[in-house]
Design a protein around this motif. Structure first.
Motif, PDB file in Angstrom:
ATOM      1  N   VAL A 292      12.425  10.666   9.255  1.00 38.49           N
ATOM      2  CA  VAL A 292      12.690   9.799   8.104  1.00 38.49           C
ATOM      3  C   VAL A 292      11.846   8.540   8.292  1.00 38.49           C
ATOM      4  O   VAL A 292      12.181   7.670   9.105  1.00 38.49           O
ATOM      5  N   LEU A 293      10.744   8.462   7.533  1.00 42.57           N
ATOM      6  CA  LEU A 293       9.775   7.403   7.766  1.00 42.57           C
ATOM      7  C   LEU A 293       9.391   6.685   6.488  1.00 42.57           C
ATOM      8  O   LEU A 293       9.485   7.244   5.395  1.00 42.57           O
ATOM      9  N   GLU A 294       8.903   5.448   6.665  1.00 34.74           N
ATOM     10  CA  GLU A 294       8.319   4.693   5.564  1.00 34.74           C
ATOM     11  C   GLU A 294       6.960   5.296   5.194  1.00 34.74           C
ATOM     12  O   GLU A 294       6.437   6.164   5.899  1.00 34.74           O
ATOM     13  N   THR A 295       6.405   4.809   4.108  1.00 30.44           N
ATOM     14  CA  THR A 295       5.104   5.289   3.663  1.00 30.44           C
ATOM     15  C   THR A 295       3.975   4.565   4.405  1.00 30.44           C
ATOM     16  O   THR A 295       4.161   3.476   4.948  1.00 30.44           O
ATOM     17  N   ARG A 296       2.815   5.173   4.398  1.00 29.73           N
ATOM     18  CA  ARG A 296       1.649   4.514   4.979  1.00 29.73           C
ATOM     19  C   ARG A 296       1.325   3.226   4.218  1.00 29.73           C
ATOM     20  O   ARG A 296       0.906   2.229   4.814  1.00 29.73           O
ATOM     21  N   LEU A 297       1.546   3.256   2.911  1.00 26.77           N
ATOM     22  CA  LEU A 297       1.253   2.081   2.099  1.00 26.77           C
ATOM     23  C   LEU A 297       2.094   0.889   2.534  1.00 26.77           C
ATOM     24  O   LEU A 297       1.579  -0.206   2.790  1.00 26.77           O
ATOM     25  N   THR A 298       3.419   1.073   2.605  1.00 27.75           N
ATOM     26  CA  THR A 298       4.286  -0.045   2.967  1.00 27.75           C
ATOM     27  C   THR A 298       4.027  -0.487   4.404  1.00 27.75           C
ATOM     28  O   THR A 298       4.102  -1.677   4.723  1.00 27.75           O
ATOM     29  N   THR A 299       3.708   0.458   5.267  1.00 25.62           N
ATOM     30  CA  THR A 299       3.421   0.108   6.661  1.00 25.62           C
ATOM     31  C   THR A 299       2.142  -0.720   6.759  1.00 25.62           C
ATOM     32  O   THR A 299       2.084  -1.731   7.473  1.00 25.62           O
ATOM     33  N   THR A 300       1.119  -0.294   6.039  1.00 28.86           N
ATOM     34  CA  THR A 300      -0.135  -1.054   6.027  1.00 28.86           C
ATOM     35  C   THR A 300       0.080  -2.462   5.486  1.00 28.86           C
ATOM     36  O   THR A 300      -0.468  -3.443   6.007  1.00 28.86           O
TER      37      THR A 300
ATOM     38  N   ARG B 240      14.848   2.691   8.588  1.00 19.92           N
ATOM     39  CA  ARG B 240      13.781   2.004   7.852  1.00 19.92           C
ATOM     40  C   ARG B 240      14.282   0.579   7.600  1.00 19.92           C
ATOM     41  O   ARG B 240      14.650   0.225   6.485  1.00 19.92           O
ATOM     42  N   PRO B 241      14.340  -0.254   8.629  1.00 19.62           N
ATOM     43  CA  PRO B 241      15.038  -1.551   8.531  1.00 19.62           C
ATOM     44  C   PRO B 241      14.418  -2.537   7.562  1.00 19.62           C
ATOM     45  O   PRO B 241      15.121  -3.388   7.033  1.00 19.62           O
ATOM     46  N   PHE B 242      13.110  -2.452   7.324  1.00 17.83           N
ATOM     47  CA  PHE B 242      12.494  -3.316   6.320  1.00 17.83           C
ATOM     48  C   PHE B 242      11.116  -2.780   5.979  1.00 17.83           C
ATOM     49  O   PHE B 242      10.610  -1.853   6.609  1.00 17.83           O
ATOM     50  N   ASN B 243      10.543  -3.359   4.920  1.00 18.83           N
ATOM     51  CA  ASN B 243       9.181  -3.018   4.511  1.00 18.83           C
ATOM     52  C   ASN B 243       8.516  -4.259   3.952  1.00 18.83           C
ATOM     53  O   ASN B 243       9.070  -5.356   4.049  1.00 18.83           O
ATOM     54  N   HIS B 244       7.355  -4.111   3.364  1.00 15.70           N
ATOM     55  CA  HIS B 244       6.597  -5.292   2.942  1.00 15.70           C
ATOM     56  C   HIS B 244       7.243  -6.026   1.782  1.00 15.70           C
ATOM     57  O   HIS B 244       6.956  -7.203   1.554  1.00 15.70           O
ATOM     58  N   PHE B 245       8.125  -5.366   1.025  1.00 18.04           N
ATOM     59  CA  PHE B 245       8.718  -6.020  -0.135  1.00 18.04           C
ATOM     60  C   PHE B 245       9.969  -6.802   0.209  1.00 18.04           C
ATOM     61  O   PHE B 245      10.374  -7.702  -0.517  1.00 18.04           O
ATOM     62  N   GLY B 246      10.589  -6.495   1.320  1.00 24.32           N
ATOM     63  CA  GLY B 246      11.780  -7.225   1.724  1.00 24.32           C
ATOM     64  C   GLY B 246      12.101  -6.951   3.176  1.00 24.32           C
ATOM     65  O   GLY B 246      12.238  -5.793   3.568  1.00 24.32           O
ATOM     66  N   GLY B 247      12.176  -7.990   3.981  1.00 21.55           N
ATOM     67  CA  GLY B 247      12.492  -7.759   5.371  1.00 21.55           C
ATOM     68  C   GLY B 247      12.588  -9.038   6.160  1.00 21.55           C
ATOM     69  O   GLY B 247      12.066 -10.087   5.783  1.00 21.55           O
ATOM     70  N   LEU B 248      13.263  -8.928   7.286  1.00 17.77           N
ATOM     71  CA  LEU B 248      13.493 -10.077   8.153  1.00 17.77           C
ATOM     72  C   LEU B 248      12.188 -10.722   8.599  1.00 17.77           C
ATOM     73  O   LEU B 248      12.110 -11.942   8.737  1.00 17.77           O
ATOM     74  N   HIS B 249      11.159  -9.915   8.817  1.00 17.74           N
ATOM     75  CA  HIS B 249       9.905 -10.449   9.339  1.00 17.74           C
ATOM     76  C   HIS B 249       9.282 -11.479   8.401  1.00 17.74           C
ATOM     77  O   HIS B 249       8.595 -12.397   8.846  1.00 17.74           O
ATOM     78  N   GLU B 250       9.537 -11.342   7.082  1.00 16.79           N
ATOM     79  CA  GLU B 250       9.035 -12.298   6.092  1.00 16.79           C
ATOM     80  C   GLU B 250      10.111 -13.288   5.643  1.00 16.79           C
ATOM     81  O   GLU B 250       9.824 -14.459   5.396  1.00 16.79           O
ATOM     82  N   GLU B 251      11.344 -12.806   5.541  1.00 21.08           N
ATOM     83  CA  GLU B 251      12.415 -13.646   5.012  1.00 21.08           C
ATOM     84  C   GLU B 251      12.783 -14.783   5.971  1.00 21.08           C
ATOM     85  O   GLU B 251      13.062 -15.905   5.535  1.00 21.08           O
ATOM     86  N   PHE B 252      12.796 -14.494   7.265  1.00 16.98           N
ATOM     87  CA  PHE B 252      13.220 -15.536   8.195  1.00 16.98           C
ATOM     88  C   PHE B 252      12.248 -16.708   8.230  1.00 16.98           C
ATOM     89  O   PHE B 252      12.681 -17.871   8.177  1.00 16.98           O
ATOM     90  N   PRO B 253      10.945 -16.471   8.294  1.00 14.61           N
ATOM     91  CA  PRO B 253      10.029 -17.619   8.202  1.00 14.61           C
ATOM     92  C   PRO B 253      10.199 -18.409   6.912  1.00 14.61           C
ATOM     93  O   PRO B 253      10.068 -19.638   6.913  1.00 14.61           O
TER      94      PRO B 253
ATOM     95  N   VAL C 266       3.567  -1.378  -8.716  1.00 15.27           N
ATOM     96  CA  VAL C 266       3.745  -0.018  -8.200  1.00 15.27           C
ATOM     97  C   VAL C 266       4.121  -0.049  -6.723  1.00 15.27           C
ATOM     98  O   VAL C 266       5.002   0.700  -6.278  1.00 15.27           O
ATOM     99  N   ASP C 267       3.483  -0.922  -5.963  1.00 14.97           N
ATOM    100  CA  ASP C 267       3.831  -1.031  -4.542  1.00 14.97           C
ATOM    101  C   ASP C 267       5.274  -1.480  -4.360  1.00 14.97           C
ATOM    102  O   ASP C 267       5.954  -1.078  -3.407  1.00 14.97           O
ATOM    103  N   ARG C 268       5.745  -2.301  -5.278  1.00 11.83           N
ATOM    104  CA  ARG C 268       7.139  -2.732  -5.238  1.00 11.83           C
ATOM    105  C   ARG C 268       8.080  -1.554  -5.493  1.00 11.83           C
ATOM    106  O   ARG C 268       9.083  -1.399  -4.797  1.00 11.83           O
ATOM    107  N   TYR C 269       7.767  -0.703  -6.466  1.00 10.60           N
ATOM    108  CA  TYR C 269       8.628   0.444  -6.761  1.00 10.60           C
ATOM    109  C   TYR C 269       8.640   1.423  -5.591  1.00 10.60           C
ATOM    110  O   TYR C 269       9.660   2.055  -5.306  1.00 10.60           O
ATOM    111  N   ILE C 270       7.503   1.560  -4.939  1.00  8.97           N
ATOM    112  CA  ILE C 270       7.431   2.439  -3.774  1.00  8.97           C
ATOM    113  C   ILE C 270       8.330   1.910  -2.660  1.00  8.97           C
ATOM    114  O   ILE C 270       9.056   2.666  -2.010  1.00  8.97           O
ATOM    115  N   ALA C 271       8.302   0.601  -2.448  1.00  4.74           N
ATOM    116  CA  ALA C 271       9.070  -0.012  -1.366  1.00  4.74           C
ATOM    117  C   ALA C 271      10.546  -0.153  -1.691  1.00  4.74           C
ATOM    118  O   ALA C 271      11.386  -0.129  -0.785  1.00  4.74           O
TER     119      ALA C 271
END
Length: 604
Positions: free
Chosen positions: A195-203, A136-149, A537-542
């Motif tokens: 071992v997967l992320e949630t649908r919420l964080t993926t969306t 689970r390398p990243f999600n919407h609350f923290g990850g390379l896809h957002e941090e690098f830009p 709440v989305d932050r706590y989930i992620a």
């Protein structure tokens, strides 16, 4: 007051006094030996810091280095994890060769903090934990896809002084597609192991990618660095830089983001888990307990934290009742929550109104600082609204660290997304937490103190860092900023947020709460707007467990302050206490307790 027996034993253990059988040893050689051992430890820690830079390529970029493209390409690889394990074991072996008893008290703190931190880091690289985290390398609350830009942007840490900087940063940019493809491979491993992320964080990740891909390559966030090149670069060289940069964006980076977006939407989302809590994930219950230890530095059980949260919520409710009466409201507390949530006079009408509110608080705080602190950071802090692409996914505010030399200021960000859900009552407490004297003071004072080892200067132990920031909110009482009942209400509302986090985080990840149940609890027990509650709440989930660190850390600092006030009486000096808490950089809570109690004993 004389020295206590416990304190004498502590001095003996620390090597500050000699045992009775060794009183003939001259003092100067002992001091010299201590100096030598301190130097050995600092040299060891500095060499370890340099060795770790290559094993934390994104961290090096975030600190303002250009970074190493080859190192960046190792992100999410088995090779990097193996190298990190080897290095951490080497560091613990080297630390064992240091004679702790011959260190000065300050360096004993460094020894203890480094040992605890290194053991903890090594524990996260065991095969059983990697199987739950690396996939689970990243999600919407923290990850390379957002941090690098963000690192590439004008508020990022990368230098843009001359053509050499642009060329080095372009090499980093060209490394990004390989790393994103490796992240996709990791996500696929998790699909295979269950071992997967949630649908919420993926969306939410898909929505973030849509924001980034909405513009043409030439107008995207990735092209921003070449929009305004330094005038020192000749026009012909500027044209070459722009051409090479735009080619990399259009042919490499944007296609890589499209691949990631397509994978998440078409393959990963259908397989992602519906339940938000870790308890529903394979191996999640054990992982959550480890996350609690990681974020609070204490071996706490979810049930105990949940009960503590319920108790704190009840206590704060009682204080809210009193302030509600001061504000002239006659109805029930839930009715007042709805009143303050819906009455337009409690909400900013424009982004400018919110900006002016923070500017006014900043001026009032600055006037009070000399009374509470012996030192202030060399670097300044600016106030800015979130970029439009981030506001929807962020809470009310955050802090971005400035440079260690003080040349690039820290930034306090506030959120102007959905203004109707923002509160004027929360302006003071949010500024104290995210800005001054919260995160800006703590992080800036630490990184500007070059006598400290790097891990104390730049560490991110959440229990200490967020605990201090939450404690900083309470200084508003001593500054007289909460004499206004509306601002007093705002700080209670924010304190309620941290208490509710103890309930909701454990509810989600240990008790099987749904997202809607967690949001409903937060709306029922505070005056939060729905947008803020959902973002929280989305932050706590992620990011399970991280939100627990605030209250646990703040309660520890508050308890140590009460202990100091009780034992020192009229000798208690608030500025000196704050210096004890902040003066050694980032420490685990147990090490901080040791330091403060040593100061109390020496001041009695």
């Amino acid at each position: 007051m004389g020295l206590t027996r416990a304190f004498l034993l502590a001095l003996l253990a620390a090597g500050l006094i000699a045992p009775a059988s060794a009183q003939t040893i001259p003092a100067i050689p002992v001091a010299g030996a201590r100096q030598d051992e301190d130097a050995r430890l600092l040299a060891l820690l500095n060499s370890y810091a340099r060795a770790q830079e290559a094993l934390d390529p994104l961290g090096a970029v975030a600190r303002g280095d250009n970074g190493n493209p080859q190192a960046l390409q190792r992100l999410f690889s088995d090779e990097l994890a193996a190298a990190q394990r080897t290095e951490l074991r080497r560091q613990l072996a080297g630390l064992a060769r240091i004679n702790r008893a011959r260190l000065s008290p300050e360096r004993q703190l460094s020894y203890d903090a480094f040992q605890q931190q290194t053991r903890e880091a090594l524990g996260w690289l065991t095969p059983d934990i990697i199987a739950l985290t690396a996939v689970r390398p990243f999600n919407h609350f923290g990850g390379l896809h957002e941090e690098f830009p963000a690192l590439l942007g004008p508020e990022g840490a990368l230098p843009w002084r001359d053509e050499r900087d642009y060329r080095r940063n372009l090499a980093l940019l060209r490394s990004l597609p390989l790393v994103l493809d490796r992240a996709i491979a990791r996500f696929r491993q998790g699909m295979g192991s269950g071992v997967l992320e949630t649908r919420l964080t993926t969306t939410n990740m898909i929505a973030q990618l849509d924001e980034l891909l909405a513009r043409s390559p030439g107008d995207s966030v990735f092209a921003a660095p070449v929009a305004d090149l330094p005038v020192a670069i000749p026009p012909a060289r500027q044209a070459l830089i722009r051409a090479d940069w735009q080619e990399a964006v259009a042919q490499d980076v944007v296609p890589a983001y499209r691949r990631l977006r397509r994978f998440l939407a078409e393959e990963y989302l259908p397989a992602a888990r519906a339940e938000p809590g870790l308890a529903a994930m394979k191996g999640g219950s054990g992982l959550y307990r480890r996350l609690i230890l990681r974020h609070t530095t204490l071996p706490l059980e979810p049930e105990a934290i949940h009960a503590l949260g319920l108790s704190e919520v009840a206590r704060i409710h009682d204080e809210m009742e009193q302030v509600k009466a001061q504000l002239g409201f006659k109805g029930t507390l839930p009715a007042f929550f709805n009143h303050i949530r819906t009455d337009p006079r409690f909400h900013p009408k424009t982004a400018e109104e919110l900006s002016q509110g923070y500017a006014a608080v900043a001026k009032a705080v600055d006037a009070q600082l000399p009374r509470l602190f012996a030192r202030q950071p060399a670097g300044k802090m600016t106030i800015a609204a979130y970029p439009a692409s981030r506001g929807k996914f962020e809470a009310g505010g955050s802090y971005s660290l400035g440079s260690a030399d003080g040349q690039r200021p820290g930034v306090f960000y506030f959120n102007t997304y959905d203004l109707e859900s923002r509160f004027l009552s929360g302006v003071t407490t949010l500024y104290l937490h995210e800005g001054i004297p919260g995160h800006h003071f703590q992080s800036s004072l630490a990184q500007q103190d070059q006598s400290l080892p790097d891990f104390q200067r730049f560490g991110d132990n959440a229990a200490y860092v967020e605990g201090w920031a939450l404690y900083a909110e309470t200084l508003g009482y001593e500054m007289g900023l909460y004499k206004d009942p509306l601002q007093h209400w705002g700080t209670l509302d924010d304190e309620m947020l941290r208490a509710m986090r103890l309930v909701v985080d454990t509810g989600l990840h240990a008790k099987g709460w749904s997202r809607s149940q967690a949001v409903a609890y937060m709306l029922a027990n505070s005056g939060m707007g729905r947008s803020d509650a959902e973002a929280e709440v989305d932050r706590y989930i992620a990011n399970p467990g991280q939100a627990l660190s605030y209250k646990i850390g703040a309660l520890t600092i508050q308890r140590l302050r009460r202990e100091a006030e009780t034992k020192l009486g009229p000798r208690f000096d608030l500025k000196a206490f704050h210096e004890q808490v902040l003066g050694s950089g980032v420490l685990p809570l147990s090490v901080l307790e040791t330091k403060v109690r040593r100061w109390i004993a020496s001041s009695a």
